[in-house]
Design a protein around this motif. Structure first.
Motif, PDB file in Angstrom:
ATOM      1  N   GLY A  69      52.014 -50.054 -10.230  1.00  0.00           N
ATOM      2  CA  GLY A  69      51.563 -50.989  -9.218  1.00  0.00           C
ATOM      3  C   GLY A  69      50.558 -50.377  -8.258  1.00  0.00           C
ATOM      4  N   HIS A  70      50.275 -49.113  -8.429  1.00  0.00           N
ATOM      5  CA  HIS A  70      49.353 -48.451  -7.510  1.00  0.00           C
ATOM      6  C   HIS A  70      48.024 -48.101  -8.157  1.00  0.00           C
ATOM      7  N   VAL A  71      48.069 -47.702  -9.422  1.00  0.00           N
ATOM      8  CA  VAL A  71      46.815 -47.303 -10.084  1.00  0.00           C
ATOM      9  C   VAL A  71      46.589 -48.143 -11.344  1.00  0.00           C
ATOM     10  N   ASP A  72      45.350 -48.129 -11.819  1.00  0.00           N
ATOM     11  CA  ASP A  72      44.995 -48.957 -12.974  1.00  0.00           C
ATOM     12  C   ASP A  72      45.338 -48.276 -14.300  1.00  0.00           C
ATOM     13  N   ALA A  73      45.251 -46.969 -14.304  1.00  0.00           N
ATOM     14  CA  ALA A  73      45.607 -46.231 -15.520  1.00  0.00           C
ATOM     15  C   ALA A  73      46.010 -44.808 -15.123  1.00  0.00           C
ATOM     16  N   VAL A  74      46.794 -44.192 -15.976  1.00  0.00           N
ATOM     17  CA  VAL A  74      47.338 -42.856 -15.669  1.00  0.00           C
ATOM     18  C   VAL A  74      46.883 -41.842 -16.719  1.00  0.00           C
ATOM     19  N   ASN A  75      46.168 -40.817 -16.267  1.00  0.00           N
ATOM     20  CA  ASN A  75      45.833 -39.719 -17.178  1.00  0.00           C
ATOM     21  C   ASN A  75      47.083 -38.896 -17.421  1.00  0.00           C
ATOM     22  N   VAL A  76      47.447 -38.736 -18.668  1.00  0.00           N
ATOM     23  CA  VAL A  76      48.613 -37.908 -18.982  1.00  0.00           C
ATOM     24  C   VAL A  76      48.094 -36.560 -19.478  1.00  0.00           C
ATOM     25  N   ALA A  77      48.310 -35.534 -18.669  1.00  0.00           N
ATOM     26  CA  ALA A  77      47.732 -34.223 -18.975  1.00  0.00           C
ATOM     27  C   ALA A  77      48.348 -33.628 -20.245  1.00  0.00           C
ATOM     28  N   ASP A  78      47.544 -32.822 -20.904  1.00  0.00           N
ATOM     29  CA  ASP A  78      47.964 -32.167 -22.140  1.00  0.00           C
ATOM     30  C   ASP A  78      48.119 -30.666 -21.853  1.00  0.00           C
ATOM     31  N   ASN A  79      49.335 -30.251 -21.592  1.00  0.00           N
ATOM     32  CA  ASN A  79      49.618 -28.846 -21.278  1.00  0.00           C
ATOM     33  C   ASN A  79      48.639 -28.310 -20.231  1.00  0.00           C
ATOM     34  N   MET A  80      48.592 -29.019 -19.124  1.00  0.00           N
ATOM     35  CA  MET A  80      47.667 -28.726 -18.023  1.00  0.00           C
ATOM     36  C   MET A  80      47.764 -27.282 -17.558  1.00  0.00           C
ATOM     37  N   GLY A  81      46.621 -26.675 -17.388  1.00  0.00           N
ATOM     38  CA  GLY A  81      46.587 -25.288 -16.909  1.00  0.00           C
ATOM     39  C   GLY A  81      47.175 -24.317 -17.923  1.00  0.00           C
ATOM     40  N   ALA A  82      47.223 -24.749 -19.185  1.00  0.00           N
ATOM     41  CA  ALA A  82      47.823 -23.939 -20.254  1.00  0.00           C
ATOM     42  C   ALA A  82      49.295 -23.625 -19.974  1.00  0.00           C
ATOM     43  N   VAL A  83      49.929 -24.508 -19.215  1.00  0.00           N
ATOM     44  CA  VAL A  83      51.373 -24.408 -18.957  1.00  0.00           C
ATOM     45  C   VAL A  83      52.055 -25.469 -19.831  1.00  0.00           C
TER      46      VAL A  83
ATOM     47  N   GLY B  57      48.381 -40.711 -34.734  1.00  0.00           N
ATOM     48  CA  GLY B  57      49.712 -40.979 -34.192  1.00  0.00           C
ATOM     49  C   GLY B  57      49.636 -41.776 -32.901  1.00  0.00           C
ATOM     50  N   ALA B  58      48.680 -41.426 -32.063  1.00  0.00           N
ATOM     51  CA  ALA B  58      48.511 -42.137 -30.790  1.00  0.00           C
ATOM     52  C   ALA B  58      48.166 -43.595 -31.051  1.00  0.00           C
ATOM     53  N   SER B  59      47.341 -43.806 -32.036  1.00  0.00           N
ATOM     54  CA  SER B  59      46.958 -45.165 -32.400  1.00  0.00           C
ATOM     55  C   SER B  59      48.196 -45.965 -32.809  1.00  0.00           C
ATOM     56  N   LEU B  60      49.013 -45.315 -33.612  1.00  0.00           N
ATOM     57  CA  LEU B  60      50.260 -45.937 -34.087  1.00  0.00           C
ATOM     58  C   LEU B  60      51.171 -46.326 -32.926  1.00  0.00           C
ATOM     59  N   LEU B  61      51.156 -45.501 -31.884  1.00  0.00           N
ATOM     60  CA  LEU B  61      52.031 -45.751 -30.738  1.00  0.00           C
ATOM     61  C   LEU B  61      51.431 -46.747 -29.748  1.00  0.00           C
ATOM     62  N   GLY B  62      50.235 -47.203 -30.029  1.00  0.00           N
ATOM     63  CA  GLY B  62      49.622 -48.205 -29.153  1.00  0.00           C
ATOM     64  C   GLY B  62      48.821 -47.636 -28.002  1.00  0.00           C
ATOM     65  N   ILE B  63      48.526 -46.349 -28.075  1.00  0.00           N
ATOM     66  CA  ILE B  63      47.727 -45.710 -27.020  1.00  0.00           C
ATOM     67  C   ILE B  63      46.258 -46.023 -27.279  1.00  0.00           C
ATOM     68  N   ARG B  64      45.553 -46.470 -26.230  1.00  0.00           N
ATOM     69  CA  ARG B  64      44.176 -46.923 -26.444  1.00  0.00           C
ATOM     70  C   ARG B  64      43.129 -46.146 -25.669  1.00  0.00           C
TER      71      ARG B  64
ATOM     72  N   GLY C 153      53.952 -28.382 -21.137  1.00  0.00           N
ATOM     73  CA  GLY C 153      54.526 -29.618 -20.618  1.00  0.00           C
ATOM     74  C   GLY C 153      54.872 -30.506 -21.801  1.00  0.00           C
ATOM     75  N   THR C 154      55.565 -31.582 -21.539  1.00  0.00           N
ATOM     76  CA  THR C 154      55.929 -32.495 -22.627  1.00  0.00           C
ATOM     77  C   THR C 154      54.665 -33.126 -23.220  1.00  0.00           C
ATOM     78  N   ALA C 155      54.688 -33.324 -24.525  1.00  0.00           N
ATOM     79  CA  ALA C 155      53.510 -33.794 -25.272  1.00  0.00           C
ATOM     80  C   ALA C 155      52.885 -35.036 -24.643  1.00  0.00           C
ATOM     81  N   SER C 156      51.564 -35.010 -24.521  1.00  0.00           N
ATOM     82  CA  SER C 156      50.880 -36.119 -23.849  1.00  0.00           C
ATOM     83  C   SER C 156      51.047 -37.432 -24.618  1.00  0.00           C
ATOM     84  N   TRP C 157      51.123 -37.393 -25.946  1.00  0.00           N
ATOM     85  CA  TRP C 157      51.304 -38.643 -26.697  1.00  0.00           C
ATOM     86  C   TRP C 157      52.673 -39.259 -26.416  1.00  0.00           C
ATOM     87  N   ALA C 158      53.682 -38.380 -26.304  1.00  0.00           N
ATOM     88  CA  ALA C 158      55.047 -38.883 -26.096  1.00  0.00           C
ATOM     89  C   ALA C 158      55.192 -39.491 -24.703  1.00  0.00           C
TER      90      ALA C 158
END
Lengths: 308, 224
Positions: free
Chosen positions: A42-56, A95-102, A58-63
Motif C-alpha cells: 500500500g506504500h510503493v508501486d513495486a518492490v525490488n527484491v535484492a539478489d544476495n545484496m552486498g554478496a551476503v 523459473g521466474a516466468s513460471l512463477l508469474g514474475i514479470r 539472503g533468501t533467493a530473490s525468485w522465491a
C-alpha cells in the motif's frame, strides 16, 4: 505494453512511480518475509527484491518475489551475474516466468570480497549488459544466448542500473546507451545525493536520445546520522554525499539526525519529481524498510496504488 | 612469464615431516626471473630449512640442484642419476607447478612437494613487484579494448565498461589498482575508437578456458 506488469503500466501511462528495495534476510521462514512486507504494502508501486545484496547470502530473490506476489505486492526480481553462469541465470529466468514474475532487474552484483563469503569463487560469466540482452532474448523471441529456441519466457519488463556519478561522465552515458540498446526498459540509478550532478546526467541522456527509450527512476536513500553519511561518503565508492547534506545532518543533535535524514530524503523525492526526464524514485533503505511508510508520507507523494 | 612465490617456511616444514634426505630442485625459467626459484633462491631456502630442522632437533640433508627448465621432459631426465644414486625420499620442486607434476610423473617412488605457489601470468611493475596481465582465456580480444585486457584486469572481468564501484579511476575491490576501464576509455579516446566501446559484445566464448580438462596446443609442423 510488453510485459503487462503494474510497474510497466504505471510508467507507460506517465505516472510518477515509487519503488523500494527489499533485502531479504537469510531465512526459510515465510512469516518473517510477510512481516517485512507490510512496510511496502500500500506504500510503493513495486518492490525490488535484492539478489544476495552486498554478496551476503539472503533468501533467493525468485522465491521471495513469489512470496510477495502472494501478498498482493509487485516484485522486481534482481539477478546478479556474480553468482551464476549463463545457464543458471537463464534457467532462473524461465523459473521466474513460471512463477508469474514479470519485472527483472539485471546487475553484476558487488564483488564477493565485500560479503560474508569473501573466499568464494565468483562467476561473472556474462556481464549486466549481456544479462539484459539474455532477458530480452528469452522474453521476445524465446531465444537462449546459445542460439537454441525455447518457449518464450516472461514477457519481462527489464531493468538495469546506471551510475550518473561515475567518471568520466561521458562514459557513464555510453554505458547507459549500451544497456538501453541491449533491451533495458527502465533504469534505477545509484543513490542521488547531488541533484545537480544527477540533473546534468539526465540532460546528457536526453541529448543522446536515451530518455525516450527507457524510464529513469532516481534512487534515494534516507540517512540515519551524520556518522553514517560520512561513512557512506568515504567508503562507498560511486556515492558522494554533498557538503550541504552533511552540514544539515551535523546541525541537529544526534538523536534527531535520523528524523532530519528522512526529511532531507523526502525533500529530494519532491525535487526529483519535478525533474524533467525522471519518472520515479527508488527508495534504497539499506535494510530499514520500516522507515518507508513514514518517508513517503513526509514526501507528500502518493503511489498509484494508494491513489487507486 | 609465470609468476610464483615461495610458500611459507612453516608450510614447507610440515610437508617435510618424516623425510631426512631431500633434493631441492630449482628452475632457471620464469621463477628465476621473478626471484622465486632460481639457483640463489634454492640456496637460501635449503639453508633456511636445514637451520629450522636442526633447531627442531631433527636435522635434514638437503641437496640442491637447478634445472634449465622444469617444463621440459628432457631437463627432468637430468634428475634420474641423482635420484637413483643418492636415495632421496623426496624431491621439493621450486618451479611453477608444472615442475613438480613432471617430476611426479617421471619418478613414481619418490614423494614430490611444491616449494612455490604458482600465482599468475604477469609482468614486472617495478623491482620486486609483479602483476597479472593475462588469464590465458585462450581467445585474445584485447584489440577491442585498446590493447588492454579487461578479462584479467577488471575485478569482475566485465566487457562493457566499469561497474558502479569504480569512480575515482580506482578499482573498488583493490583500491591500489587503477580501474582498467578508465585506462581502456582513455586509450580508446586517444585512438579515436570510442564507437567500438558502444558496440554490444556477445557473451564470451569461454570454451578455450576452464571448461574441458587439459588444454593442448599442437603444432603439426614441429611434431616428429
Amino acid at each position: 505494453m510488453k510485459a503487462g506488469s503494474n510497474l510497466e503500466r504505471l510508467l507507460r501511462s506517465g505516472q510518477f512511480t515509487i519503488t523500494a528495495e527489499f533485502v531479504p534476510p537469510a531465512t526459510g521462514d515465510r512469516g518473517l518475509i510477510e512481516r517485512q512486507a507490510r512496510y511496502f504494502k500500500g506504500h510503493v508501486d513495486a518492490v525490488n527484491v535484492a539478489d544476495n545484496m552486498g554478496a551476503v547470502v539472503g533468501t533467493a530473490s525468485w522465491a521471495v518475489s513469489r512470496a510477495l506476489l502472494d501478498l498482493g505486492l509487485e516484485p522486481i526480481m534482481s539477478l546478479v551475474t556474480r553468482d551464476r553462469n549463463r545457464i543458471a541465470l537463464q534457467s532462473d529466468l524461465l523459473g521466474a516466468s513460471l512463477l508469474g514474475i514479470r519485472n527483472v532487474f539485471c546487475t553484476t552484483g558487488e564483488h564477493q570480497k565485500f560479503g560474508d563469503h569473501p573466499e568464494a569463487l565468483n562467476v561473472y560469466d556474462i556481464d549486466s549488459v549481456q544479462l539484459v540482452n539474455a532477458v530480452r532474448g528469452l522474453s521476445g523471441s524465446g531465444k537462449l544466448l546459445g542460439g537454441a529456441v525455447c518457449d518464450k519466457a516472461g514477457p519481462f519488463f527489464v531493468g538495469a542500473a546506471a551510475n550518473p556519478f561515475g567518471d568520466p561522465a561521458d562514459f557513464m552515458i555510453l554505458r547507459l546507451g549500451q544497456k538501453v540498446r541491449a533491451g533495458a526498459d527502465f533504469i534505477q540509478s545509484q543513490p542521488v545525493f547531488d541533484p545537480e550532478k544527477f540533473g546534468h546526467w539526465v540532460r546528457l541522456a536526453r541529448e543522446e536520445g536515451l530518455i525516450e527509450k527507457c524510464f529513469i527512476l532516481a534512487t534515494v536513500m534516507p540517512l540515519r546520522s551524520a556518522r553514517e553519511a560520512r561513512a557512506i561518503h568515504e567508503k562507498r565508492r560511486g556515492v558522494e554525499i554533498s557538503q550541504d547534506i552533511m552540514t544539515r545532518l551535523e546541525g541537529v543533535p544526534e538523536p534527531e539526525q535520523a528524523r532530519e535524514g528522512l526529511r532531507i530524503c523526502a525533500e529530494q523525492m519532491q525535487a526529483l519529481k519535478e525533474m524533467k526526464g525522471v519518472q520515479g524514485v527508488h527508495i534504497m533503505s539499506a535494510g530499514r524498510e520500516e522507515v518507508i511508510p513514514e518517508l513517503i508520507k513526509e514526501s507528500g507523494l502518493e503511489t498509484a496504488r494508494a491513489r487507486d | 612469464m609465470i609468476i610464483a612465490e615461495r610458500k611459507p617456511i612453516k608450510e614447507l616444514l610440515e610437508m617435510l615431516v618424516g623425510h631426512d634426505h631431500v633434493l631441492l630442485v630449482g628452475c632457471k625459467g620464469c621463477v628465476t626471473v621473478c626471484n622465486a626459484g632460481g639457483v640463489r633462491e634454492v640456496g637460501v631456502l635449503a639453508s633456511a630449512l636445514r637451520i629450522a630442522r636442526r633447531r627442531q632437533g631433527r636435522p635434514i640433508g638437503i641437496d640442491e640442484m637447478t634445472l634449465d627448465r622444469q617444463c621440459e621432459p628432457e631437463f627432468i631426465s637430468w634428475l634420474e642419476e641423482p635420484l637413483r644414486e643418492k636415495g632421496y625420499t623426496a624431491v621439493m620442486s621450486a618451479a611453477c607447478s608444472v615442475g613438480p607434476q613432471y617430476i611426479a610423473e617421471r619418478f613414481d617412488r619418490v614423494a614430490v612437494m611444491p616449494a612455490l605457489n604458482t600465482k599468475f601470468i604477469g609482468g614486472t611493475l617495478e623491482h620486486g613487484v609483479w602483476a597479472e596481465f593475462c588469464r590465458a582465456c585462450g581467445n585474445c580480444g584485447i584489440h577491442n579494448f585498446g590493447g588492454l585486457c579487461p578479462i584479467t584486469r577488471c575485478s569482475k572481468g566485465l566487457l562493457h565498461g566499469p561497474c558502479a564501484g569504480s569512480s575515482g579511476s580506482k578499482c573498488e575491490v583493490r583500491p591500489e589498482v587503477d580501474c582498467i576501464w578508465h585506462l581502456i576509455y582513455q586509450r580508446m579516446k586517444n585512438l579515436g575508437q570510442i564507437e567500438k566501446l558502444k558496440a554490444l559484445k556477445p557473451a564470451k566464448d569461454w570454451s578455450g578456458y576452464w571448461s574441458g580438462g587439459v588444454r593442448r596446443v599442437v603444432r603439426e609442423d614441429l611434431t616428429l
